[in-house]
Design an enzyme around this catalytic site. Structure first.
Site, short mmCIF file in Angstrom:
data_model
loop_
_atom_site.label_atom_id
_atom_site.label_comp_id
_atom_site.label_asym_id
_atom_site.label_seq_id
_atom_site.Cartn_x
_atom_site.Cartn_y
_atom_site.Cartn_z
N SER A 210 -9.63 10.50 -8.26
CA SER A 210 -10.82 11.29 -7.85
C SER A 210 -11.70 12.04 -8.54
O SER A 210 -12.04 12.18 -9.82
CB SER A 210 -10.14 12.23 -7.73
OG SER A 210 -10.53 13.55 -7.09
N VAL B 293 7.00 7.26 -5.03
CA VAL B 293 6.45 6.38 -5.80
C VAL B 293 7.07 7.24 -7.50
O VAL B 293 7.21 6.58 -8.29
CB VAL B 293 5.36 6.32 -6.37
CG1 VAL B 293 4.85 5.76 -4.64
CG2 VAL B 293 4.65 7.57 -5.95
N GLY C 123 1.16 5.32 0.29
CA GLY C 123 0.72 6.30 0.78
C GLY C 123 -0.04 5.81 1.98
O GLY C 123 -1.36 6.72 2.32
N VAL D 265 1.20 -0.93 -0.27
CA VAL D 265 -0.02 0.01 0.14
C VAL D 265 1.10 1.01 0.08
O VAL D 265 1.41 1.27 0.91
CB VAL D 265 -1.27 -0.01 1.31
CG1 VAL D 265 -1.80 1.16 1.06
CG2 VAL D 265 -2.21 -1.05 1.23
N SER E 59 -0.42 7.72 6.21
CA SER E 59 -1.47 8.88 6.33
C SER E 59 -2.91 8.65 5.23
O SER E 59 -3.42 8.02 4.63
CB SER E 59 -1.59 9.77 5.61
OG SER E 59 -1.81 11.12 5.52
N TYR F 26 -4.15 18.93 -10.51
CA TYR F 26 -4.66 17.39 -9.93
C TYR F 26 -5.03 16.94 -10.89
O TYR F 26 -5.56 15.36 -10.54
CB TYR F 26 -4.81 17.81 -8.33
CG TYR F 26 -5.86 16.54 -7.75
CD1 TYR F 26 -4.72 15.64 -7.19
CD2 TYR F 26 -6.88 16.30 -7.81
CE1 TYR F 26 -5.10 15.01 -6.30
CE2 TYR F 26 -7.60 15.72 -6.55
CZ TYR F 26 -6.70 14.66 -5.74
OH TYR F 26 -6.74 13.45 -5.30
N1 LIG Z 1 -8.83 12.97 0.85
C1 LIG Z 1 -9.62 13.26 -0.51
O1 LIG Z 1 -10.71 13.81 -0.31
C2 LIG Z 1 -9.69 12.49 -1.75
C3 LIG Z 1 -10.67 12.51 -2.86
C4 LIG Z 1 -9.98 12.10 -3.95
C5 LIG Z 1 -8.87 11.21 -4.03
N2 LIG Z 1 -8.07 11.50 -2.88
C6 LIG Z 1 -6.77 10.62 -3.57
O2 LIG Z 1 -6.95 9.24 -2.14
C7 LIG Z 1 -5.29 9.07 -2.08
C8 LIG Z 1 -4.94 9.26 -0.37
O3 LIG Z 1 -5.59 10.49 0.24
P1 LIG Z 1 -5.49 10.97 1.85
O4 LIG Z 1 -6.71 12.08 1.19
O5 LIG Z 1 -4.99 10.18 2.15
O6 LIG Z 1 -4.45 12.02 1.14
P2 LIG Z 1 -3.14 12.22 2.53
O7 LIG Z 1 -2.21 13.79 1.85
O8 LIG Z 1 -3.47 12.19 4.02
O9 LIG Z 1 -2.13 11.26 2.22
C9 LIG Z 1 -1.00 10.91 1.23
C10 LIG Z 1 0.53 10.28 1.28
O10 LIG Z 1 1.28 9.92 0.19
C11 LIG Z 1 2.39 10.24 0.95
N3 LIG Z 1 3.61 10.81 -0.58
C12 LIG Z 1 3.26 11.47 -1.12
N4 LIG Z 1 4.04 11.61 -2.57
C13 LIG Z 1 4.41 10.53 -2.07
C14 LIG Z 1 5.49 9.75 -2.92
N5 LIG Z 1 5.93 10.68 -4.18
N6 LIG Z 1 5.70 8.90 -2.93
C15 LIG Z 1 5.28 8.33 -1.76
N7 LIG Z 1 4.19 8.71 -1.43
C16 LIG Z 1 4.35 9.98 -1.66
C17 LIG Z 1 2.38 11.31 1.68
O11 LIG Z 1 3.32 10.78 2.28
C18 LIG Z 1 1.00 11.02 2.45
O12 LIG Z 1 1.19 10.11 3.19
C19 LIG Z 1 -4.52 10.19 -3.30
O13 LIG Z 1 -4.14 9.88 -3.80
C20 LIG Z 1 -4.98 11.36 -3.55
O14 LIG Z 1 -5.17 12.22 -4.21
C21 LIG Z 1 -8.41 11.44 -2.21
#
Ligand SMILES: NC(=O)c1ccc[n+]([C@@H]2O[C@H](COP(=O)([O-])OP(=O)(O)OC[C@H]3O[C@@H](n4cnc5c(N)ncnc54)[C@H](O)[C@@H]3O)[C@@H](O)[C@H]2O)c1
Length: 250
Positions: A148, A67, A15, A13, A18, A161
């Protein structure tokens, strides 16, 4: 071994430090998987690993990975194979970033950075993991990419994005067509507005304006996305391939 819909599977997994990625690790571990919590933030990934518990399984690890860098992804997957003597059969791409600004003010570097992490990062992880799965003759695999809803609707301030996330959906459909013959499925989940550190960065005033447009009148929780991902990771979804599943509250 205990039960659970993904019992015995090895799940990688990204990301994982967080938000949604962390919740995915927790649900997959609860459902019996051995989880690799992978994140650029190695300390956060370790913290996630510390949260994972399952009465039957305690073989979770954490790895630091960027990544967007091929070499880093290669090393992470090699480390996983060294630890478990086989590659993961479940891969969840949750690493993602935002760098918002109006299109006319968007910095070229910010545009590129978001594409590099969200879209190219997904490609690098999928390519590396699936090569390893095929080499190891794994006959049942499941990849889940996180797109998203703004990849479908567009969103002011998110040209980079939204484009990256539309790309993730198209990429997922192509991967599904190419990997079906190997028994490896590839699906996308398409979250709406989910409470996480990513959306914590959005001012509460803005979030409150969005909520009336959500049918269930609230933002989602990371666990609500994670439960869908666990289903897609499991054999219960064995005929779902190339799909985009919205998790938006309507
Ligand atoms: N929160 C929302 O409303 C939402 C909505 C739609 C999609 N998403 C997508 O869901 C996924 C998770 O989002 P989230 O809300 O948990 O965000 P978040 O910011 O809480 O977590 C993202 C994690 O990705 C890690 N990360 C960032 N760049 C990285 C890299 N280059 N290599 C490895 N890890 C990296 C960060 O350190 C962080 O721990 C993302 O792809 C986001 O775009 C989120």
């Amino acid at each position: 071994m205990g039960g659970g819909i993904v019992a015995g599977k090895i799940a990688f997994v990204t990301g994982a430090g967080s938000g949604i990625g962390r919740a995915v690790c927790q649900v997959l571990a609860r459902e019996g998987a051995k989880v690799i919590a992978a994140d650029q933030n190695g300390i956060a990934a370790q913290e996630t690993q510390g949260l994972l518990s399952n009465v039957w399984i305690n073989d979770h690890i954490s790895v630091t990975v960027d990544v967007s860098m091929a070499e880093s992804v290669n090393m992470a997957i090699s480390d996983v194979i060294k630890h478990y003597s086989r590659p993961p059969s479940v891969v969840v791409n949750s690493a993602g970033i935002t760098r918002d600004n109006f299109l006319l003010k968007m910095d070229e570097k910010w545009f590129q950075k978001v594409i590099d992490v969200n879209l190219k990062g997904t490609f690098l992880v999928v390519q590396t993991a699936v090569k390893a799965m095929i080499d190891a003759k794994i006959s049942e695999g499941s990849i889940i990419n996180i797109a998203s809803i703004v990849g479908k609707t567009g969103n002011i301030g998110q040209c980079n994005y939204s484009a990256s996330k539309a790309g993730v959906e198209a990429f997922t459909k192509t991967a599904a067509k190419e990997f079906g013959q190997f028994g490896i499925r590839c699906n996308a989940v398409v979250p709406g507005f989910i409470r996480s550190p990513m959306t914590d960065a959005v001012p509460e005033k803005v979030l409150q304006k969005i909520i009336p447009f959500i049918a269930v009148r609230r933002m989602g929780k990371p666990e609500e996305v994670a439960e869908v991902i666990a289903f897609l990771a499991s054999d219960r979804s064995s005929y779902i391939n190339g799909a985009s599943i919205e998790v938006t509250g309507g």
